[in-house]
Design a protein around this motif. Structure first.
Motif, PDB file in Angstrom:
ATOM      1  N   ILE A  42    -112.386  68.951  62.225  1.00 49.87           N
ATOM      2  CA  ILE A  42    -111.314  68.844  62.770  1.00 49.87           C
ATOM      3  C   ILE A  42    -110.346  70.104  62.307  1.00 49.87           C
ATOM      4  CG2 ILE A  42    -109.424  67.101  62.903  1.00 49.87           C
ATOM      5  CD1 ILE A  42    -112.040  66.097  63.862  1.00 49.87           C
ATOM      6  N   TRP A  43    -109.428  70.146  63.495  1.00 50.03           N
ATOM      7  CA  TRP A  43    -108.376  71.131  63.309  1.00 50.03           C
ATOM      8  C   TRP A  43    -106.940  70.461  63.071  1.00 50.03           C
ATOM      9  CZ3 TRP A  43    -108.956  74.501  68.351  1.00 50.03           C
ATOM     10  CH2 TRP A  43    -110.096  75.305  68.401  1.00 50.03           C
ATOM     11  N   LEU A  44    -106.507  71.018  62.107  1.00 46.60           N
ATOM     12  CA  LEU A  44    -104.962  70.779  61.689  1.00 46.60           C
ATOM     13  C   LEU A  44    -103.967  71.144  63.042  1.00 46.60           C
ATOM     14  CD1 LEU A  44    -104.426  71.800  58.024  1.00 46.60           C
ATOM     15  CD2 LEU A  44    -105.460  69.626  58.980  1.00 46.60           C
ATOM     16  N   GLU A  45    -102.883  70.489  62.945  1.00 45.83           N
ATOM     17  CA  GLU A  45    -101.933  70.800  64.213  1.00 45.83           C
ATOM     18  C   GLU A  45    -101.348  72.094  64.314  1.00 45.83           C
ATOM     19  OE1 GLU A  45     -99.066  68.146  65.370  1.00 45.83           O
ATOM     20  OE2 GLU A  45    -100.211  66.556  65.484  1.00 45.83           O
ATOM     21  N   THR A  46    -101.650  72.816  63.073  1.00 45.03           N
ATOM     22  CA  THR A  46    -101.278  74.380  63.061  1.00 45.03           C
ATOM     23  C   THR A  46    -102.340  75.287  63.192  1.00 45.03           C
ATOM     24  OG1 THR A  46    -101.207  74.217  60.544  1.00 45.03           O
ATOM     25  CG2 THR A  46     -99.181  73.644  61.510  1.00 45.03           C
ATOM     26  N   HIS A  47    -103.457  74.797  63.791  1.00 41.16           N
ATOM     27  CA  HIS A  47    -104.770  75.442  63.377  1.00 41.16           C
ATOM     28  C   HIS A  47    -104.667  76.872  64.376  1.00 41.16           C
ATOM     29  CE1 HIS A  47    -109.395  76.486  63.583  1.00 41.16           C
ATOM     30  NE2 HIS A  47    -108.914  76.656  65.032  1.00 41.16           N
ATOM     31  N   ILE A  48    -104.060  76.884  65.585  1.00 39.47           N
ATOM     32  CA  ILE A  48    -104.051  77.848  66.320  1.00 39.47           C
ATOM     33  C   ILE A  48    -103.228  79.219  65.654  1.00 39.47           C
ATOM     34  CG2 ILE A  48    -103.492  78.774  68.677  1.00 39.47           C
ATOM     35  CD1 ILE A  48    -105.661  77.093  68.700  1.00 39.47           C
ATOM     36  N   TRP A  49    -102.318  78.836  65.086  1.00 41.17           N
ATOM     37  CA  TRP A  49    -101.409  79.629  64.408  1.00 41.17           C
ATOM     38  C   TRP A  49    -102.006  80.409  63.254  1.00 41.17           C
ATOM     39  CZ3 TRP A  49     -99.426  80.934  59.824  1.00 41.17           C
ATOM     40  CH2 TRP A  49     -98.326  81.710  59.814  1.00 41.17           C
ATOM     41  N   ALA A  51    -105.365  80.641  63.098  1.00 40.17           N
ATOM     42  CA  ALA A  51    -106.669  80.921  63.536  1.00 40.17           C
ATOM     43  C   ALA A  51    -106.211  82.554  63.800  1.00 40.17           C
ATOM     44  CB  ALA A  51    -107.356  80.546  64.401  1.00 40.17           C
ATOM     45  N   LYS A  52    -105.083  82.884  64.195  1.00 42.27           N
ATOM     46  CA  LYS A  52    -104.608  84.074  64.542  1.00 42.27           C
ATOM     47  C   LYS A  52    -104.216  85.103  63.267  1.00 42.27           C
ATOM     48  CE  LYS A  52    -102.941  83.101  69.157  1.00 42.27           C
ATOM     49  NZ  LYS A  52    -101.751  82.959  70.002  1.00 42.27           N
ATOM     50  N   ARG A  53    -104.151  84.376  62.122  1.00 45.55           N
ATOM     51  CA  ARG A  53    -103.526  85.230  61.056  1.00 45.55           C
ATOM     52  C   ARG A  53    -104.234  85.084  59.865  1.00 45.55           C
ATOM     53  NH1 ARG A  53    -100.079  82.921  64.294  1.00 45.55           N
ATOM     54  NH2 ARG A  53     -98.103  84.155  64.978  1.00 45.55           N
ATOM     55  N   PHE A  54    -105.420  83.993  59.731  1.00 42.87           N
ATOM     56  CA  PHE A  54    -106.242  83.742  58.498  1.00 42.87           C
ATOM     57  C   PHE A  54    -107.592  83.900  58.870  1.00 42.87           C
ATOM     58  CE2 PHE A  54    -102.075  82.602  57.538  1.00 42.87           C
ATOM     59  CZ  PHE A  54    -101.832  82.268  56.080  1.00 42.87           C
ATOM     60  N   MET A  56    -110.744  81.695  58.512  1.00 45.88           N
ATOM     61  CA  MET A  56    -110.899  80.399  58.546  1.00 45.88           C
ATOM     62  C   MET A  56    -112.109  79.767  57.786  1.00 45.88           C
ATOM     63  SD  MET A  56    -107.921  79.613  59.921  1.00 45.88           S
ATOM     64  CE  MET A  56    -107.993  78.040  60.309  1.00 45.88           C
ATOM     65  N   VAL A  57    -111.988  78.940  57.076  1.00 42.76           N
ATOM     66  CA  VAL A  57    -113.292  78.238  56.434  1.00 42.76           C
ATOM     67  C   VAL A  57    -113.504  76.747  56.872  1.00 42.76           C
ATOM     68  CG1 VAL A  57    -113.253  79.762  54.541  1.00 42.76           C
ATOM     69  CG2 VAL A  57    -111.989  77.694  54.371  1.00 42.76           C
ATOM     70  N   CYS A  63    -111.283  72.564  59.577  1.00 40.31           N
ATOM     71  CA  CYS A  63    -111.205  73.835  59.882  1.00 40.31           C
ATOM     72  C   CYS A  63    -109.944  74.366  59.050  1.00 40.31           C
ATOM     73  CB  CYS A  63    -111.518  74.393  61.099  1.00 40.31           C
ATOM     74  SG  CYS A  63    -111.875  76.175  61.496  1.00 40.31           S
ATOM     75  N   LEU A  64    -109.996  75.222  58.095  1.00 42.06           N
ATOM     76  CA  LEU A  64    -108.735  75.463  57.224  1.00 42.06           C
ATOM     77  C   LEU A  64    -108.723  76.967  57.144  1.00 42.06           C
ATOM     78  CD1 LEU A  64    -109.057  72.866  54.326  1.00 42.06           C
ATOM     79  CD2 LEU A  64    -107.902  72.633  56.410  1.00 42.06           C
ATOM     80  N   GLY A  65    -107.351  77.451  57.131  1.00 43.62           N
ATOM     81  CA  GLY A  65    -107.138  78.724  56.737  1.00 43.62           C
ATOM     82  C   GLY A  65    -107.107  79.053  55.230  1.00 43.62           C
ATOM     83  N   ASN A  66    -108.187  80.148  55.042  1.00 47.75           N
ATOM     84  CA  ASN A  66    -108.482  80.185  53.516  1.00 47.75           C
ATOM     85  C   ASN A  66    -107.562  81.493  52.911  1.00 47.75           C
ATOM     86  OD1 ASN A  66    -109.951  79.952  51.176  1.00 47.75           O
ATOM     87  ND2 ASN A  66    -111.157  81.884  51.598  1.00 47.75           N
TER      88      ASN A  66
END
Length: 291
Positions: A42-49, A51-54, A56-57, A63-66
């Motif tokens: 599942i993606w968080l609501e801030t996923h797109i933001w 995914a462009k800068r982090f 992801m794991v 699916c989280l920004g690591n």
């Protein structure tokens, strides 16, 4: 043979660009594709933001920004030390307890200890003004059988003896803690049939993918038909909650209910010297109307 391989790769690239960018980026196409990609994580609501800068794991069903990419390190550090840095903690699971205050405190005292610090019954926490944190243990098992750390907050009193408590747990600890809470409160029966409709069945997912592939191609009429035929559904639940299972239970003897509110409530953490001013500028207090 090398030329033939290059030719085959070139042909595949041409086939993948069968529709223009505008058609590929249409809202119906994007949401259907994003939902399809969230079947396992599942993606968080801030996923797109993120995914462009982090980097992801995939952990705990999310699916989280690591860690930030190289260009973001300085910006994050600068925001944390001089301005305000926001972290999305929505992947933490929220367990909601409702019932009479004395009944809640009586059973919650069995899974924590005053030897470790302030507990659920501390007046500053009971008022709802502050968030507390403590370690939970198996019922009457302290100091053995530790379940893990949690944070909690009481909803302020409204004059009734019935209270509401939110307990925030890490997704890796959620199942063990939920099982222990259901045991001490004897919540074995569902409050109601809360079987939520799954996001998409496998057949619907296949149809959505087909729509994503086939929409566009200069056929606006078919696009509109596709929108009506495949309504986009919002992801319900999270990586730790089965959409086919009940997520609210009640104790018939005391009336206490336990609800799994994971991914229903967003949670953000603000770090930095300007965090308070950002909140005061963003949030406006509602006017209280008294009858």
């Amino acid at each position: 043979s090398k030329k033939q391989a290059e030719k085959a790769v070139h042909q595949k690239k041409e086939q993948s660009k069968t529709k223009c960018r505008k058609a590929r980026r249409r809202h119906i196409n994007l949401v259907a594709e994003f939902n399809h990609r969230q079947r396992k994580n599942i993606w968080l609501e801030t996923h797109i933001w993120h995914a462009k800068r982090f980097h992801m794991v995939k952990k705990w069903g999310y699916c989280l920004g690591n860690s930030p990419t190289e260009k973001s390190y300085r910006a994050c550090y600068r925001a944390m030390t001089k301005h305000c840095l926001l972290q999305d903690l929505s992947y933490y699971c929220c367990l909601e307890l409702r019932g009479k205050e004395n009944e809640l405190l009586k059973q919650l005292a069995r899974i924590c200890s005053i030897d470790t610090g302030l507990t659920f019954q501390e007046p500053c926490f009971l008022s709802g003004r502050f968030e507390g944190s403590l370690n939970l243990y198996g019922a009457d098992r302290y100091p053995e059988d530790m379940l893990g750390p949690v944070t909690f907050i009481w909803k302020p009193r409204d004059g009734s003896e019935n209270r509401q408590l939110w307990i925030w747990v890490h997704p890796a600890l959620k199942q063990d803690i939920l099982r222990e809470l259901k045991a001490i409160f004897q919540c074995s029966e569902p409050e109601e049939i809360c079987i939520t409709e799954p996001v998409t069945t496998s057949i619907q997912e296949e149809k959505q993918v087909e729509v994503v592939i086939s929409l566009g191609n200069k056929r606006k009429k078919e696009d509109k038909e596709g929108e009506k035929a495949v309504p986009v559904k919002k992801i319900i639940g999270d990586g730790t909650r089965d959409p086919f299972q009940s997520y609210s239970w009640i104790a018939r003897t005391t009336g206490i209910t336990i609800s799994d509110r994971s991914m229903e409530i967003l949670r953000y953490r603000l770090i930095g010297p300007l965090s308070h001013s950002v909140l005061t500028e963003t949030l406006k207090a509602a006017s209280v109307q008294t009858v």
